[in-house]
Motif scaffolding. Structure first.
Motif, PDB file in Angstrom:
ATOM      1  N   THR A 174       6.167   5.601   3.869  1.00 35.26           N
ATOM      2  CA  THR A 174       6.133   6.051   5.569  1.00 35.26           C
ATOM      3  C   THR A 174       7.085   4.990   6.121  1.00 35.26           C
ATOM      4  O   THR A 174       7.790   5.315   7.126  1.00 35.26           O
ATOM      5  CB  THR A 174       5.079   6.444   5.958  1.00 35.26           C
ATOM      6  OG1 THR A 174       4.170   5.077   5.956  1.00 35.26           O
ATOM      7  CG2 THR A 174       4.441   7.620   5.193  1.00 35.26           C
ATOM      8  N   ARG A 175       6.694   3.618   6.004  1.00 35.44           N
ATOM      9  CA  ARG A 175       7.414   2.574   6.591  1.00 35.44           C
ATOM     10  C   ARG A 175       7.840   1.248   5.725  1.00 35.44           C
ATOM     11  O   ARG A 175       7.284   0.259   5.712  1.00 35.44           O
ATOM     12  CB  ARG A 175       6.200   1.722   7.716  1.00 35.44           C
ATOM     13  CG  ARG A 175       5.766   2.999   8.651  1.00 35.44           C
ATOM     14  CD  ARG A 175       4.798   2.379   9.736  1.00 35.44           C
ATOM     15  NE  ARG A 175       3.874   1.936   9.025  1.00 35.44           N
ATOM     16  CZ  ARG A 175       2.745   2.459   8.948  1.00 35.44           C
ATOM     17  NH1 ARG A 175       2.496   3.927   8.845  1.00 35.44           N
ATOM     18  NH2 ARG A 175       1.695   1.958   7.971  1.00 35.44           N
TER      19      ARG A 175
ATOM     20  N   ARG B 141       0.883   4.652   0.949  1.00 33.08           N
ATOM     21  CA  ARG B 141       1.177   5.092   2.111  1.00 33.08           C
ATOM     22  C   ARG B 141       2.182   4.637   3.132  1.00 33.08           C
ATOM     23  O   ARG B 141       3.217   5.006   3.650  1.00 33.08           O
ATOM     24  CB  ARG B 141      -0.283   5.656   2.956  1.00 33.08           C
ATOM     25  CG  ARG B 141       0.141   6.630   4.175  1.00 33.08           C
ATOM     26  CD  ARG B 141      -1.115   6.623   5.069  1.00 33.08           C
ATOM     27  NE  ARG B 141      -1.901   7.435   3.994  1.00 33.08           N
ATOM     28  CZ  ARG B 141      -2.222   8.743   3.945  1.00 33.08           C
ATOM     29  NH1 ARG B 141      -1.514   9.409   4.645  1.00 33.08           N
ATOM     30  NH2 ARG B 141      -3.093   9.232   3.211  1.00 33.08           N
ATOM     31  N   SER B 142       1.793   3.350   3.314  1.00 30.53           N
ATOM     32  CA  SER B 142       2.826   2.304   4.107  1.00 30.53           C
ATOM     33  C   SER B 142       4.250   2.180   3.557  1.00 30.53           C
ATOM     34  O   SER B 142       5.169   2.227   4.248  1.00 30.53           O
ATOM     35  CB  SER B 142       2.382   1.114   4.205  1.00 30.53           C
ATOM     36  OG  SER B 142       1.157   0.989   5.161  1.00 30.53           O
TER      37      SER B 142
ATOM     38  N   GLU C  98       0.761  -1.163   0.013  1.00 30.97           N
ATOM     39  CA  GLU C  98      -0.047  -0.075   0.123  1.00 30.97           C
ATOM     40  C   GLU C  98       0.894   1.203   0.032  1.00 30.97           C
ATOM     41  O   GLU C  98       1.884   1.272   0.874  1.00 30.97           O
ATOM     42  CB  GLU C  98      -0.729  -0.127   1.317  1.00 30.97           C
ATOM     43  CG  GLU C  98      -1.939   1.052   1.229  1.00 30.97           C
ATOM     44  CD  GLU C  98      -1.326   2.285   1.835  1.00 30.97           C
ATOM     45  OE1 GLU C  98      -2.062   3.359   1.472  1.00 30.97           O
ATOM     46  OE2 GLU C  98      -0.518   2.357   3.034  1.00 30.97           O
TER      47      GLU C  98
END
Length: 282
Positions: A266-267, A262-263, A260
Motif C-alpha cells: 500500500t505504501r 501490508r505496508s 511488512e
C-alpha cells in the motif's frame, strides 16, 4: 522494456545482528527474531552474477514472501538457505548466510543436517512412485527410524499437519501418484514436515494447481506458521498479500525493498516496487 535499478533499501529487523549493533530493540518474543539472515550475499552461476549483495532477515514463525519477475533471483536466493545451489556446477558465493545463528556457508557445515532443518517444497509436486505412507516415511527411514509404531505415528502427525490425513487415511498403502495434484503437493509438504524441520521453503508451490487446491495450500501455510518459519517464492502478488507477514521484492538479482506486507503493497518506499506491484513491468 529496460528497467533501471535504484539504490537498494533494506529493513533492519528487530533482533538482527545489525539491530543489536546499532542499538535496535531486542526481540519482543520467541517469534520476533530472524531465524534466517543473509549479509552482502552474492552468487554467481559461472560468469552470471545472479545475486548481488543481498542482505535480508527472515523472522521466526512467520510467512515471508519473495516476489519479483522471472529471472530476478528469487528461487536462487531461496535455494541458498539450504545450499541446494551446491548441486549446480560452477556456482560460487561470497558474503554470509546464517540459519538459526549457524554459518550455512562454512566448510564444516553438515549439508545433510542443514537440509533436514530447512525443508523444501518445489514448484510441481514430486511424489516418489511409492505409497503415500512410504513417501512421508522416506526421510524418517533415512534417519534410521525402523520401528513401525513410531513410523506410523509420525506419518499420521505429518499428514495431519499438512491437512491431508482425513483424505488419505484409508489408502495410505496406495500409490501417491493416484492423488490429485493438490493432494500430492500437500503430501510433499507432509514429507518435508516428517523430519521435523525448523524452516519450510516453498518455491512457487501453487503454480501448477487449480484455484481450489491453491486455496488449501495457502490456508495450510497460514496454519503452519505458528510452528514453522516459512519462506515462499511466488509470482502471484495477490497470494503474497494474502498469506505473508513480510514481503521482499527482488529485481535483477538485487533486493530492492523488504517490509511488512501490508505496508509494502500500500505504501512502497521504492518507485520500482510501486511500478512492479501496479503491473507496469514484470
Amino acid at each position: 522494456m529496460t528497467v533501471e535499478t535504484s539504490p537498494v533499501i533494506r529493513t533492519v529487523l528487530p533482533g538482527s545482528r545489525e539491530a543489536s549493533a546499532t542499538g535496535g530493540a531486542p526481540p519482543a518474543g520467541p517469534a520476533a527474531g530472524p531465524v534466517i539472515e543473509t549479509r552482502n550475499f552474492d552468487l554467481w552461476y559461472g560468469a552470471q552474477h545472479a545475486l548481488k549483495s543481498v542482505s535480508l532477515g527472515v523472522p521466526a514463525r512467520s510467512v515471508t514472501a519473495i516476489i519479483g519477475p522471472s529471472g530476478c533471483g528469487k528461487s536462487t536466493l531461496l535455494r541458498s538457505f539450504n545450499r541446494m545451489n551446491d548441486l549446480i556446477p560452477g556456482v560460487r558465493t561470497s558474503g554470509q548466510v546464517w540459519v538459526s545463528g549457524a554459518d550455512v556457508l562454512a566448510p564444516a557445515t553438515d549439508v545433510v543436517a542443514l537440509r533436514r532443518r530447512v525443508g523444501m517444497v518445489f514448484q510441481r509436486p514430486n511424489p516418489f512412485p511409492r505409497s503415500t505412507f512410504d513417501n512421508v516415511a522416506f526421510g524418517l527411514r533415512l534417519l534410521g527410524i525402523r520401528d513401525r509404531g513410531e513410523l506410523e505415528a509420525r506419518v499420521e502427525q505429518s499428514l495431519r499437519r499438512a491437512a491431508l490425513w482425513d483424505e488419505v487415511r484409508d489408502r495410505l498403502g496406495h500409490s501417491a501418484l493416484q492423488l490429485s495434484g493438490g493432494q500430492q503437493q500437500r503430501m510433499c509438504i507432509a514429507r518435508a514436515l516428517a523430519v521435523d524441520p525448523e524452516i519450510l521453503l516453498m518455491d512457487e508451490p501453487t503454480s501448477a494447481l487449480d484455484p481450489t487446491a491453491t486455496a488449501r495450500i495457502e490456508e495450510l501455510a497460514l496454519d503452519l506458521k505458528s510452528r514453522y518459519t516459512i519462506v515462499v517464492v511466488t509470482h502471484n502478488m495477490q497470494q503474497a498479500a494474502r498469506i505473508s507477514d513480510l514481503t521482499a521484492f527482488m529485481l535483477n538479482g538485487e533486493l530492492v525493498e523488504v517490509g511488512e506486507t501490508r505496508s509494502l503493497f500500500t505504501r512502497p518506499r521504492q518507485k520500482l516496487t510501486e511500478e512492479y506491484i501496479t503491473g507496469r513491468f514484470g
